[in-house]
Design a protein around this motif. Sequence first.
Motif, short mmCIF file in Angstrom:
data_model
loop_
_atom_site.label_atom_id
_atom_site.label_comp_id
_atom_site.label_asym_id
_atom_site.label_seq_id
_atom_site.Cartn_x
_atom_site.Cartn_y
_atom_site.Cartn_z
N ALA A 2 0.85 -1.19 0.00
CA ALA A 2 0.00 0.00 0.00
C ALA A 2 0.89 1.24 0.00
CB ALA A 2 -0.90 -0.01 1.23
N MET A 3 0.68 2.07 -1.00
CA MET A 3 1.46 3.30 -1.12
C MET A 3 0.51 4.45 -1.41
SD MET A 3 4.34 4.33 -3.89
CE MET A 3 5.82 3.76 -3.15
N GLN A 4 0.65 5.52 -0.64
CA GLN A 4 -0.21 6.67 -0.84
C GLN A 4 0.55 7.72 -1.66
OE1 GLN A 4 -1.68 8.43 2.74
NE2 GLN A 4 -2.84 9.98 1.66
N VAL A 5 -0.03 8.13 -2.77
CA VAL A 5 0.57 9.13 -3.63
C VAL A 5 -0.23 10.41 -3.48
CG1 VAL A 5 1.14 9.76 -6.00
CG2 VAL A 5 1.36 7.38 -5.26
N SER A 6 0.49 11.51 -3.30
CA SER A 6 -0.18 12.79 -3.11
C SER A 6 0.44 13.83 -4.04
CB SER A 6 -0.01 13.25 -1.65
OG SER A 6 -0.49 14.54 -1.50
N THR A 7 -0.35 14.80 -4.46
CA THR A 7 0.17 15.88 -5.29
C THR A 7 0.54 17.10 -4.45
OG1 THR A 7 -2.07 16.69 -5.69
CG2 THR A 7 -1.16 15.16 -7.31
#
Length: 117
Positions: A2-7
């Motif tokens: 699980a990896m959270q990508v944010s801008t």
Amino acid sequence: PAMQVSTCHSYDIYYKFRYSCSGCGQTFGRHTKSIDLTRQCCARCKGRLRLLGAFDRDGIEIKARAPTGFASFVKERFGALKQERPRLSHGELMAELGKQWKEAKAAGGGAAGGGAA
């Protein structure tokens, strides 16, 4: 995995130049001196903007340095040399000024033409 990508980023952006509004006090940061104070105004209140100065990463104002001896030498002599020898390119003029600076420094034993060496 699980990896959270944010801008969005979570760090403060460092702006070298800071401006403030004389009306509402809003501050603006820019990487360059890109705001024309005579034409642009505050988007919030339409007040006049003023340059607060240049700041380092720690928020300490960067003071302008005094010109070097060579910079003062060039400033004093560039215009006269350009009039004497109008066909020379900028690079050739600077090379000639560099030669004159070396000669003046060697003859004077220190600062040539005022200013610190």
